[in-house]
Design an enzyme around this catalytic site. Structure first.
Site, PDB file in Angstrom:
ATOM      1  N   SER A 148       0.790  -1.242   0.000  1.00 47.05           N
ATOM      2  CA  SER A 148       0.000   0.000   0.000  1.00 47.05           C
ATOM      3  C   SER A 148       0.816   1.283   0.000  1.00 47.05           C
ATOM      4  CB  SER A 148      -0.950   0.008   1.188  1.00 47.05           C
ATOM      5  OG  SER A 148      -2.037  -0.840   0.915  1.00 47.05           O
ATOM      6  N   LYS A 172       0.265   3.322  -2.972  1.00 45.45           N
ATOM      7  CA  LYS A 172      -0.919   4.183  -3.147  1.00 45.45           C
ATOM      8  C   LYS A 172      -0.537   5.662  -3.163  1.00 45.45           C
ATOM      9  CE  LYS A 172      -3.967   0.674  -1.200  1.00 45.45           C
ATOM     10  NZ  LYS A 172      -4.510   0.065   0.011  1.00 45.45           N
ATOM     11  N   TYR A 221      -3.292  -2.738 -10.396  1.00 48.74           N
ATOM     12  CA  TYR A 221      -3.246  -2.574  -8.932  1.00 48.74           C
ATOM     13  C   TYR A 221      -2.409  -3.696  -8.289  1.00 48.74           C
ATOM     14  CZ  TYR A 221      -4.697  -2.527  -4.069  1.00 48.74           C
ATOM     15  OH  TYR A 221      -4.689  -2.539  -2.701  1.00 48.74           O
ATOM     16  N   TYR A 265      -4.275   3.866   7.722  1.00 51.89           N
ATOM     17  CA  TYR A 265      -5.655   3.347   7.731  1.00 51.89           C
ATOM     18  C   TYR A 265      -6.410   3.832   8.967  1.00 51.89           C
ATOM     19  CZ  TYR A 265      -2.880   0.111   4.955  1.00 51.89           C
ATOM     20  OH  TYR A 265      -1.990  -0.420   4.104  1.00 51.89           O
ATOM     21  N   VAL A 272       1.174  -3.830   3.756  1.00 49.95           N
ATOM     22  CA  VAL A 272       1.161  -5.139   4.424  1.00 49.95           C
ATOM     23  C   VAL A 272       2.417  -5.976   4.141  1.00 49.95           C
ATOM     24  CG1 VAL A 272      -1.348  -5.340   4.732  1.00 49.95           C
ATOM     25  CG2 VAL A 272      -0.286  -6.207   2.631  1.00 49.95           C
TER      26      VAL A 272
HETATM   27  N1  GLN Z   1      -2.060  -5.546  -2.026  1.00 51.33           N
HETATM   28  C1  GLN Z   1      -2.717  -5.365  -0.764  1.00 51.33           C
HETATM   29  C2  GLN Z   1      -4.225  -5.504  -0.904  1.00 51.33           C
HETATM   30  O1  GLN Z   1      -4.760  -5.031  -1.854  1.00 51.33           O
HETATM   31  C3  GLN Z   1      -2.356  -4.016  -0.226  1.00 51.33           C
HETATM   32  C4  GLN Z   1      -2.994  -3.727   1.093  1.00 51.33           C
HETATM   33  C5  GLN Z   1      -2.104  -3.091   2.075  1.00 51.33           C
HETATM   34  O2  GLN Z   1      -0.893  -2.995   1.957  1.00 51.33           O
HETATM   35  N2  GLN Z   1      -2.721  -2.686   3.143  1.00 51.33           N
HETATM   36  O3  GLN Z   1      -4.901  -6.063  -0.092  1.00 51.33           O
END
Ligand code: GLN
Length: 305
Positions: A61, A64, A189, A241, A259
């Site tokens: 993430s 993003k 993505y 988050y 993650v």
């Molecule tokens: N690739 C992960 C997902 O889409 C990214 C989520 C994350 O890093 N929180 O679930």
């Protein structure tokens, strides 16, 4: 600085025993749960490292932030934020219910999965390969690392199991929030999340943001000052988050987690920080990474508040 970083890593190694590796993407369970590393990139381009800073992990993430910058470059901020909100969330990053019940009628912000998938749909490019290649090229530029690439195993693993993201994307297609082919958008993505980095790479992204959009190592401007201000603000309110409020209170630095265990942080006009620690808390944030940032923020008085 190096001594400070080494002490902080040693003081916080115990935290890698807590938490779990992300397992909903099966390939992520192969990460080294004991790893804990940090890199600091100053605005002069100097770099300091400690711990397992060579550990590779997938950006997840943290990407993003990259695609948000690219979408703003492609479309301008007004159009981007007509499609996604700029409000924090109290739901998990992959929440489905929140997408239907929030009053904005669009994803709450670009740092949750629904928002990031919408952002992909806004990127310029002839097709999905073209879009992803633009993301990779931009990521290589802002990390100063031309050898960055995706981890094919993680990409395949997420593509094979990413049905929750598929659900989010199809639901948004049904509401006309996203345009275009859903599987192609998801493919981009999944690939952006699978870019393999070290904490040095993400520290450099943080340093560029801290430096108001100029790469510290060659003085090239890659994005406007106004856009970096917007991105850093969204990182403060949404980057961790539904733990963003607590992180702002205790650490007070614009940051984005993933993650894969990475956290990218930007201390305005001071430094970029990259940390890695793949053991996660229940919100999906690196436990060791947060502890390291907390001690560093206290030690060097880095809170922006
Ligand atoms: N690739 C992960 C997902 O889409 C990214 C989520 C994350 O890093 N929180 O679930």
């Amino acid at each position: 600085m190096k001594r400070i970083l080494e002490n902080i890593i040693e003081n916080n190694r115990k935290w890698t025993k807590e938490g779990e590796l992300a397992s909903y993407i099966p390939e992520l369970t192969r990460a080294d749960k004991d790893a804990l590393g940090i890199c600091v990139t100053t605005l002069d381009g100097d770099e300091f490292y400690a711990g397992d800073y060579k550990t590779k992990f997938t950006i997840q993430s943290v990407s993003k932030v990259i695609t948000l910058m690219l979408a703003i470059l492609d479309n301008g901020k007004d159009y981007v934020f007509s499609k996604v909100g700029m409000e924090p969330t109290e739901s998990a990053f992959n929440s489905i219910i929140n997408l239907e019940t929030n009053t904005l009628r669009k994803p709450l912000n670009p740092m949750i999965n629904a928002g990031a998938i919408t952002i992909v749909s806004l990127l310029s490019g002839e097709n999905s390969d073209d879009k992803f290649n633009r993301i990779l090229k931009f990521t290589r530029k802002i990390t100063g690392n031309d050898s960055l690439n995706i981890n094919e195993q993680v990409y395949s693993s997420e593509k094979a199991t990413g049905n929750r993201n598929r659900a989010l994307a199809h639901f948004m297609k049904s509401l006309d929030i996203i345009e275009g082919d859903v599987e192609e958008i998801l493919d981009v993505y999944f690939k952006q999340c699978s870019i393999e980095v070290t904490c040095t790479d993400i520290a450099r992204i943080g340093a560029m943001l801290a430096n108001d959009g100029v790469l510290p190592w060659n003085n090239e401007r890659v994005i406007s000052r106004e856009a970096t201000r917007l991105v850093k603000t969204i990182m403060v309110t949404c980057g961790m988050y539904d733990a963003s409020g607590k992180f702002a209170v205790h650490i007070g630095i614009p940051a984005k987690s993933g993650v894969g265990g990475g956290i990218m942080a930007a201390v305005p006009r001071r430094m970029g920080i990259g940390v890695v620690g793949p053991a996660l808390d229940e919100k999906g944030n690196s436990i060791g990474g947060i502890k390291v940032l907390e001690e560093l923020s206290r030690e060097l008085d880095l809170s922006i508040f």
